[in-house]
Design a protein around this motif. Structure first.
Motif, PDB file in Angstrom:
ATOM      1  N   ASN A  96      32.073  21.770   9.603  1.00 53.29           N
ATOM      2  CA  ASN A  96      32.645  22.961   8.977  1.00 53.29           C
ATOM      3  C   ASN A  96      31.835  24.209   9.321  1.00 53.29           C
ATOM      4  N   ALA A  97      30.518  24.073   9.352  1.00 56.99           N
ATOM      5  CA  ALA A  97      29.685  25.213   9.726  1.00 56.99           C
ATOM      6  C   ALA A  97      29.959  25.615  11.175  1.00 56.99           C
ATOM      7  N   ALA A  98      30.143  24.621  12.058  1.00 59.96           N
ATOM      8  CA  ALA A  98      30.445  24.928  13.456  1.00 59.96           C
ATOM      9  C   ALA A  98      31.831  25.557  13.585  1.00 59.96           C
ATOM     10  N   LYS A  99      32.787  25.079  12.795  1.00 63.11           N
ATOM     11  CA  LYS A  99      34.132  25.663  12.844  1.00 63.11           C
ATOM     12  C   LYS A  99      34.113  27.122  12.390  1.00 63.11           C
ATOM     13  N   TRP A 100      33.294  27.442  11.412  1.00 62.94           N
ATOM     14  CA  TRP A 100      33.193  28.820  10.946  1.00 62.94           C
ATOM     15  C   TRP A 100      32.702  29.736  12.073  1.00 62.94           C
ATOM     16  N   VAL A 101      31.817  29.217  12.899  1.00 67.19           N
ATOM     17  CA  VAL A 101      31.340  29.998  14.042  1.00 67.19           C
ATOM     18  C   VAL A 101      32.431  30.086  15.110  1.00 67.19           C
ATOM     19  N   GLU A 102      33.154  29.004  15.334  1.00 66.95           N
ATOM     20  CA  GLU A 102      34.216  28.997  16.352  1.00 66.95           C
ATOM     21  C   GLU A 102      35.294  30.041  16.062  1.00 66.95           C
ATOM     22  N   LEU A 103      35.551  30.301  14.785  1.00 65.33           N
ATOM     23  CA  LEU A 103      36.569  31.284  14.430  1.00 65.33           C
ATOM     24  C   LEU A 103      36.152  32.707  14.769  1.00 65.33           C
ATOM     25  N   ARG A 104      34.922  32.890  15.186  1.00 62.58           N
ATOM     26  CA  ARG A 104      34.469  34.209  15.635  1.00 62.58           C
ATOM     27  C   ARG A 104      34.718  34.405  17.131  1.00 62.58           C
ATOM     28  N   LEU A 105      35.098  33.342  17.832  1.00 59.56           N
ATOM     29  CA  LEU A 105      35.360  33.443  19.261  1.00 59.56           C
ATOM     30  C   LEU A 105      36.782  33.947  19.477  1.00 59.56           C
ATOM     31  N   GLN A 106      36.932  34.944  20.311  1.00 61.74           N
ATOM     32  CA  GLN A 106      38.241  35.540  20.543  1.00 61.74           C
ATOM     33  C   GLN A 106      39.087  34.694  21.486  1.00 61.74           C
ATOM     34  N   ASP A 107      38.466  34.108  22.500  1.00 61.15           N
ATOM     35  CA  ASP A 107      39.191  33.330  23.499  1.00 61.15           C
ATOM     36  C   ASP A 107      39.585  31.967  22.927  1.00 61.15           C
ATOM     37  N   GLN A 108      40.869  31.677  22.960  1.00 60.27           N
ATOM     38  CA  GLN A 108      41.346  30.403  22.424  1.00 60.27           C
ATOM     39  C   GLN A 108      40.820  29.219  23.218  1.00 60.27           C
ATOM     40  N   ARG A 109      40.653  29.396  24.533  1.00 59.30           N
ATOM     41  CA  ARG A 109      40.131  28.301  25.356  1.00 59.30           C
ATOM     42  C   ARG A 109      38.701  27.946  24.970  1.00 59.30           C
ATOM     43  N   GLU A 110      37.911  28.959  24.634  1.00 56.23           N
ATOM     44  CA  GLU A 110      36.540  28.682  24.190  1.00 56.23           C
ATOM     45  C   GLU A 110      36.546  27.904  22.877  1.00 56.23           C
TER      46      GLU A 110
END
Length: 408
Positions: free
Chosen positions: A150-164
């Protein structure tokens, strides 16, 4: 503005509304079907464990299932559309709000993981290890890993590129598979602890760096929250009317093209509309496929021939209950009323539409029984009973629905 008070108000509002809907669902026939299925499952569970072949890779199945559950991290933030305007200036003070949302998401998701692990507990102790201490240690390791995901997902939601974001999610799944391999297959605590340490080091060296260099993406957070809320209301829509339900359409080109080849030859416009709703809108097609898959799996798992017959009919009924709301799918829209068709055309389309869907599922359950069952007599009985139900229930459902509407 006190952001802690704001979070409590929104969480409490959603909780109260959800409880009201869940009470309605608890009084429905669908829940009775689930109760019956749980009772039958509890009765035949020991027989199922004894029947399951020793060669079946139980530990590997545990690894894949729980890796998916750990990787899947839908975050609830209780944000609303207007927050982009009114809360954006307070972004620097929103940390307690999002921290509470993250803790709430972890607790809700881990409750589902823990519930499934408890159900599979007897199978775990029979095929993996019978050590009670290790059983409870697995709970701890699953919880720590859920927190990390969940902590990693919270960071992923800050990435603009969907592929990233997708690449990061796939990476988390691979790491979770390796982590759970040592937990379930190798039953090795030292290696499991090493992988857990690597996960936290990866968070410090990689995810926290992304957290510091990428600002919040409010649009992504709103999309995530909207999707979670819509999924809940689509589930509730299967049992009762949700007036502010937002329709979600998926194109599904191949299925739509296949349906167009048949339905556009019909004179009734509702034939086209009901099939389009089933294939493209909401979760109808997903519900249909999931119930078919789960029902087939349960039929395979139960050794009793009569129970397999009952399970097939039970899941056929559950499908009919879930899909009955397609009848009201277009009632909240204005444009269907512009068509020059009479209200009876809707019934002429809905009843055959439901009959075809239930008949298709009857045939598929019959094929499954033919593969896993042994009694030809029960095979024919399943087909005959399913055929009668598929033919009679849609007409009964339509008439019953009209009477209920008159009472209201």
């Amino acid at each position: 503005m006190d952001v802690n008070t704001l979070w409590k108000e929104r969480a409490s509002s959603f909780r109260n509304e959800a409880f009201r809907y869940l009470r309605l669902i608890g009084n429905s026939g669908f829940m009775f079907s689930l109760y019956a299925l749980f009772l039958a499952g509890g009765y035949f569970y020991p027989s199922f464990i004894a029947w399951l072949p020793e060669s079946f890779p139980v530990a590997f199945a545990f690894t894949i299932v729980f890796a998916y559950l750990l990787t899947r991290t839908p975050l609830r933030t209780f944000l609303k559309e207007g927050d982009v305007v009114f809360l954006l200036p307070l972004e620097t003070k929103m940390h307690p709000f999002f921290q509470r949302s993250l803790i709430y998401s972890i607790c809700v998701q881990f409750a589902a993981v823990a519930f499934l692990f408890l159900i599979l507990g007897p199978l775990f102790q029979d095929r993996i290890t019978d050590e009670t201490s290790y059983f409870f240690l697995v709970f701890l390791f699953l919880f720590l890993s859920k927190w990390w995901n969940n902590a990693a997902k919270w960071v992923e939601l800050r990435l603009q590129d969907q592929r990233e974001r997708r690449f990061s999610t796939v990476g988390r799944f691979v790491i979770n598979v390796i982590y759970l391999y040592f937990l379930f297959v190798a039953v090795s605590l030292p290696f499991t602890i090493v992988i857990l340490i690597i996960k936290f080091v990866l968070y410090v060296l990689y995810y926290r760096r992304l957290l510091a260099h990428h600002p919040l993406k409010w649009t992504l957070l709103l999309e995530e929250e909207s999707d979670r809320t819509a999924r809940f209301y689509r589930f509730v829509q299967s049992f009762t009317d949700v007036p502010y339900m937002k329709a979600k359409v998926k194109r599904r080109r191949m299925l739509s093209a296949l349906s167009d080849f048949f339905v556009w030859k019909r004179k009734n416009i509702y034939d086209v509309m009901f099939w389009k709703a089933f294939l493209r809108s909401g979760e109808y097609l997903g519900i249909y496929v999931r119930l078919l898959f789960v029902g087939s799996l349960v039929m395979y798992a139960f050794p009793s021939e009569w129970v397999r017959l009952a399970v097939a009919l039970l899941f056929l009924y559950m499908t009919s209950v879930q899909l009955k709301t397609i009848r009201f799918h277009y009632d909240v829209l204005l444009w269907p009323d512009l068509y020059p068709v009479s209200p009876m055309d809707k019934k002429k389309a809905f009843v055959p539409f439901m009959q075809v869907l239930l008949l298709m599922q009857t045939c598929l359950f019959t094929v499954v029984y033919f593969i896993v069952g042994e009694s030809l007599r029960l095979l024919f009985l399943l087909f005959i009973l399913g055929l009668l139900f598929s033919w009679m229930y849609p007409s009964f459902r339509w008439q019953y629905g009209k009477e209920k509407m008159r009472e209201v």
